[in-house]
Scaffold this motif. Structure first.
Motif, PDB file in Angstrom:
ATOM      1  N   ALA A  35       0.925  -1.273   0.175  1.00  0.00           N
ATOM      2  CA  ALA A  35      -0.051  -0.274   0.016  1.00  0.00           C
ATOM      3  C   ALA A  35       0.813   1.059  -0.007  1.00  0.00           C
ATOM      4  O   ALA A  35       0.731   2.281  -0.870  1.00  0.00           O
ATOM      5  N   SER A  36       1.815   1.246   0.800  1.00  0.00           N
ATOM      6  CA  SER A  36       2.746   2.513   0.778  1.00  0.00           C
ATOM      7  C   SER A  36       3.488   2.621  -0.591  1.00  0.00           C
ATOM      8  O   SER A  36       3.647   3.743  -1.063  1.00  0.00           O
ATOM      9  N   ASN A  37       3.814   1.658  -1.169  1.00  0.00           N
ATOM     10  CA  ASN A  37       4.487   1.579  -2.473  1.00  0.00           C
ATOM     11  C   ASN A  37       3.568   2.032  -3.510  1.00  0.00           C
ATOM     12  O   ASN A  37       4.009   2.801  -4.478  1.00  0.00           O
ATOM     13  N   ASP A  38       2.344   1.481  -3.384  1.00  0.00           N
ATOM     14  CA  ASP A  38       1.436   2.173  -4.466  1.00  0.00           C
ATOM     15  C   ASP A  38       1.160   3.342  -4.285  1.00  0.00           C
ATOM     16  O   ASP A  38       1.013   4.260  -5.155  1.00  0.00           O
ATOM     17  N   ASP A  39       1.111   4.190  -2.885  1.00  0.00           N
ATOM     18  CA  ASP A  39       0.782   5.551  -2.774  1.00  0.00           C
ATOM     19  C   ASP A  39       2.066   6.358  -3.222  1.00  0.00           C
ATOM     20  O   ASP A  39       1.707   7.187  -3.991  1.00  0.00           O
ATOM     21  N   ALA A  40       3.163   5.875  -3.047  1.00  0.00           N
ATOM     22  CA  ALA A  40       4.374   6.551  -3.740  1.00  0.00           C
ATOM     23  C   ALA A  40       4.426   6.436  -5.334  1.00  0.00           C
ATOM     24  O   ALA A  40       4.449   7.561  -6.061  1.00  0.00           O
ATOM     25  N   LEU A  41       4.181   5.497  -5.906  1.00  0.00           N
ATOM     26  CA  LEU A  41       3.872   5.378  -7.252  1.00  0.00           C
ATOM     27  C   LEU A  41       2.749   6.016  -7.874  1.00  0.00           C
ATOM     28  O   LEU A  41       2.913   6.862  -9.038  1.00  0.00           O
ATOM     29  N   GLU A  42       1.535   6.053  -7.293  1.00  0.00           N
ATOM     30  CA  GLU A  42       0.379   6.726  -7.615  1.00  0.00           C
ATOM     31  C   GLU A  42       0.750   8.230  -7.706  1.00  0.00           C
ATOM     32  O   GLU A  42       0.613   8.974  -8.497  1.00  0.00           O
ATOM     33  N   ASP A  43       1.535   8.732  -6.625  1.00  0.00           N
ATOM     34  CA  ASP A  43       2.042  10.275  -6.534  1.00  0.00           C
ATOM     35  C   ASP A  43       3.032  10.558  -7.920  1.00  0.00           C
ATOM     36  O   ASP A  43       2.740  11.548  -8.611  1.00  0.00           O
ATOM     37  N   ALA A  44       3.886   9.540  -8.221  1.00  0.00           N
ATOM     38  CA  ALA A  44       4.790   9.798  -9.104  1.00  0.00           C
ATOM     39  C   ALA A  44       3.834   9.771 -10.511  1.00  0.00           C
ATOM     40  O   ALA A  44       4.318  10.537 -11.516  1.00  0.00           O
ATOM     41  N   LEU A  45       2.954   8.790 -10.758  1.00  0.00           N
ATOM     42  CA  LEU A  45       2.213   9.000 -11.954  1.00  0.00           C
ATOM     43  C   LEU A  45       1.424  10.115 -12.244  1.00  0.00           C
ATOM     44  O   LEU A  45       1.392  10.672 -13.083  1.00  0.00           O
ATOM     45  N   HIS A  46       1.019  10.823 -10.961  1.00  0.00           N
ATOM     46  CA  HIS A  46       0.298  12.003 -10.933  1.00  0.00           C
ATOM     47  C   HIS A  46       1.076  13.164 -11.311  1.00  0.00           C
ATOM     48  O   HIS A  46       0.834  14.188 -12.431  1.00  0.00           O
ATOM     49  N   GLU A  47       2.426  13.064 -10.824  1.00  0.00           N
ATOM     50  CA  GLU A  47       3.378  14.178 -11.277  1.00  0.00           C
ATOM     51  C   GLU A  47       3.491  14.007 -12.718  1.00  0.00           C
ATOM     52  O   GLU A  47       3.789  14.988 -13.557  1.00  0.00           O
ATOM     53  N   TYR A  48       3.960  12.896 -13.235  1.00  0.00           N
ATOM     54  CA  TYR A  48       4.343  12.522 -14.639  1.00  0.00           C
ATOM     55  C   TYR A  48       3.256  13.153 -15.494  1.00  0.00           C
ATOM     56  O   TYR A  48       3.410  13.723 -16.653  1.00  0.00           O
ATOM     57  N   TYR A  49       1.862  12.723 -15.074  1.00  0.00           N
ATOM     58  CA  TYR A  49       0.975  13.186 -15.672  1.00  0.00           C
ATOM     59  C   TYR A  49       0.699  14.707 -15.971  1.00  0.00           C
ATOM     60  O   TYR A  49       0.414  15.283 -17.076  1.00  0.00           O
ATOM     61  N   GLN A  50       1.037  15.360 -15.134  1.00  0.00           N
ATOM     62  CA  GLN A  50       1.093  16.962 -15.004  1.00  0.00           C
ATOM     63  C   GLN A  50       1.912  17.269 -16.277  1.00  0.00           C
ATOM     64  O   GLN A  50       1.646  18.475 -16.794  1.00  0.00           O
ATOM     65  N   GLN A  51       2.960  16.753 -16.499  1.00  0.00           N
ATOM     66  CA  GLN A  51       4.029  17.002 -17.731  1.00  0.00           C
ATOM     67  C   GLN A  51       3.130  16.634 -18.901  1.00  0.00           C
ATOM     68  O   GLN A  51       3.953  17.466 -20.003  1.00  0.00           O
ATOM     69  N   TRP A  52       2.356  15.820 -19.198  1.00  0.00           N
ATOM     70  CA  TRP A  52       1.910  15.400 -20.366  1.00  0.00           C
ATOM     71  C   TRP A  52       0.409  15.913 -20.759  1.00  0.00           C
ATOM     72  O   TRP A  52      -0.123  15.611 -21.622  1.00  0.00           O
ATOM     73  N   HIS A  53      -0.420  16.331 -19.773  1.00  0.00           N
ATOM     74  CA  HIS A  53      -1.552  16.659 -19.745  1.00  0.00           C
ATOM     75  C   HIS A  53      -1.876  17.503 -20.894  1.00  0.00           C
ATOM     76  O   HIS A  53      -1.444  18.465 -21.139  1.00  0.00           O
ATOM     77  N   GLY A  54      -2.923  17.200 -21.677  1.00  0.00           N
ATOM     78  CA  GLY A  54      -3.426  17.728 -22.845  1.00  0.00           C
ATOM     79  C   GLY A  54      -2.505  17.736 -24.001  1.00  0.00           C
ATOM     80  O   GLY A  54      -2.730  18.104 -25.259  1.00  0.00           O
ATOM     81  N   VAL A  55      -1.387  16.672 -24.057  1.00  0.00           N
ATOM     82  CA  VAL A  55      -0.538  16.733 -25.345  1.00  0.00           C
ATOM     83  C   VAL A  55      -1.532  15.993 -26.344  1.00  0.00           C
ATOM     84  O   VAL A  55      -2.201  15.094 -25.954  1.00  0.00           O
ATOM     85  N   PRO A  56      -1.541  16.440 -27.414  1.00  0.00           N
ATOM     86  CA  PRO A  56      -2.380  15.844 -28.602  1.00  0.00           C
ATOM     87  C   PRO A  56      -1.948  14.472 -28.948  1.00  0.00           C
ATOM     88  O   PRO A  56      -0.856  14.107 -28.908  1.00  0.00           O
ATOM     89  N   TYR A  57      -3.038  13.576 -29.199  1.00  0.00           N
ATOM     90  CA  TYR A  57      -2.621  12.319 -29.797  1.00  0.00           C
ATOM     91  C   TYR A  57      -2.653  12.387 -31.125  1.00  0.00           C
ATOM     92  O   TYR A  57      -2.825  13.309 -32.011  1.00  0.00           O
ATOM     93  N   ARG A  58      -1.392  11.563 -31.605  1.00  0.00           N
ATOM     94  CA  ARG A  58      -0.875  11.537 -32.809  1.00  0.00           C
ATOM     95  C   ARG A  58      -0.293  10.065 -33.044  1.00  0.00           C
ATOM     96  O   ARG A  58       0.557   9.885 -32.367  1.00  0.00           O
ATOM     97  N   TYR A  59      -0.850   9.324 -34.109  1.00  0.00           N
ATOM     98  CA  TYR A  59      -0.567   7.926 -34.354  1.00  0.00           C
ATOM     99  C   TYR A  59       0.935   7.748 -34.686  1.00  0.00           C
ATOM    100  O   TYR A  59       1.222   8.649 -35.430  1.00  0.00           O
ATOM    101  N   GLY A  60       1.748   7.183 -33.855  1.00  0.00           N
ATOM    102  CA  GLY A  60       3.115   6.929 -34.068  1.00  0.00           C
ATOM    103  C   GLY A  60       3.928   7.845 -33.552  1.00  0.00           C
ATOM    104  O   GLY A  60       5.099   8.117 -33.537  1.00  0.00           O
TER     105      GLY A  60
END
Length: 164
Positions: A35-60
């Protein structure tokens, strides 16, 4: 920083309060560590998401000018967990071990069949949500119980290391 799903080998947890709460709830030591590792990973995923949020989809696509779902997943887990995933959704769909939808943990891959041969992949971030590169919204977070995603759900997989 790499966030492992493995036990932290006796080192102090990043959030001892959460561990104490889970201990009070009667969880075993191994479940508290997970559970503790999941919490840390969840936080890291959300931080990473903030860098990519809204980047448009492009095949390839493979960068912030445009990215597709499998490349986004590959880059996300490569950066956060140092995993070397294949480039395509079909190759990613056979990596790791199957995991039941009810047992998802942050960092698990979720797959969808979106048409006769169409496949889509995202990264589970916790609380019934996953992040992915959507063809209509770009990089976003969606709910697994959304009517569209629920109807097209195919499988989930847990990838914890490179294949041997």
């Amino acid at each position: 920083m790499r966030y492992s799903r493995q036990a932290n080998h006796g080192k102090a947890s990043p959030d001892d309060n959460k561990l104490a709460r889970s201990s009070a709830l009667g969880l075993s030591a191994s479940k508290r560590r997970r559970a503790s590792n999941d919490d840390a990973l969840e936080d890291a995923l959300h931080e990473y998401y903030q860098q990519w949020h809204g980047v448009p989809y492009r095949y390839g696509g493979r960068d912030q000018n445009g990215i597709d779902c499998s490349s986004f997943v590959r880059q996300t887990l490569g950066t956060i967990e140092s995993l070397d995933l294949p480039r395509t959704t079909s190759e990613q769909a056979v990596r790791g071990e199957p995991v039941d939808r009810s047992e998802l943990s942050p960092g698990d891959l979720v797959f969808f069949k979106t048409g006769r041969s169409g496949r889509h992949v995202g990264v589970y971030v916790g609380n019934g949500r996953f992040m992915h590169a959507s063809s209509s919204k770009g990089v976003t977070i969606s709910r697994l119980d959304n009517i569209y995603w629920r109807r097209h759900y195919w499988q989930s997989r847990r990838v914890t290391s490179a294949p041997r």
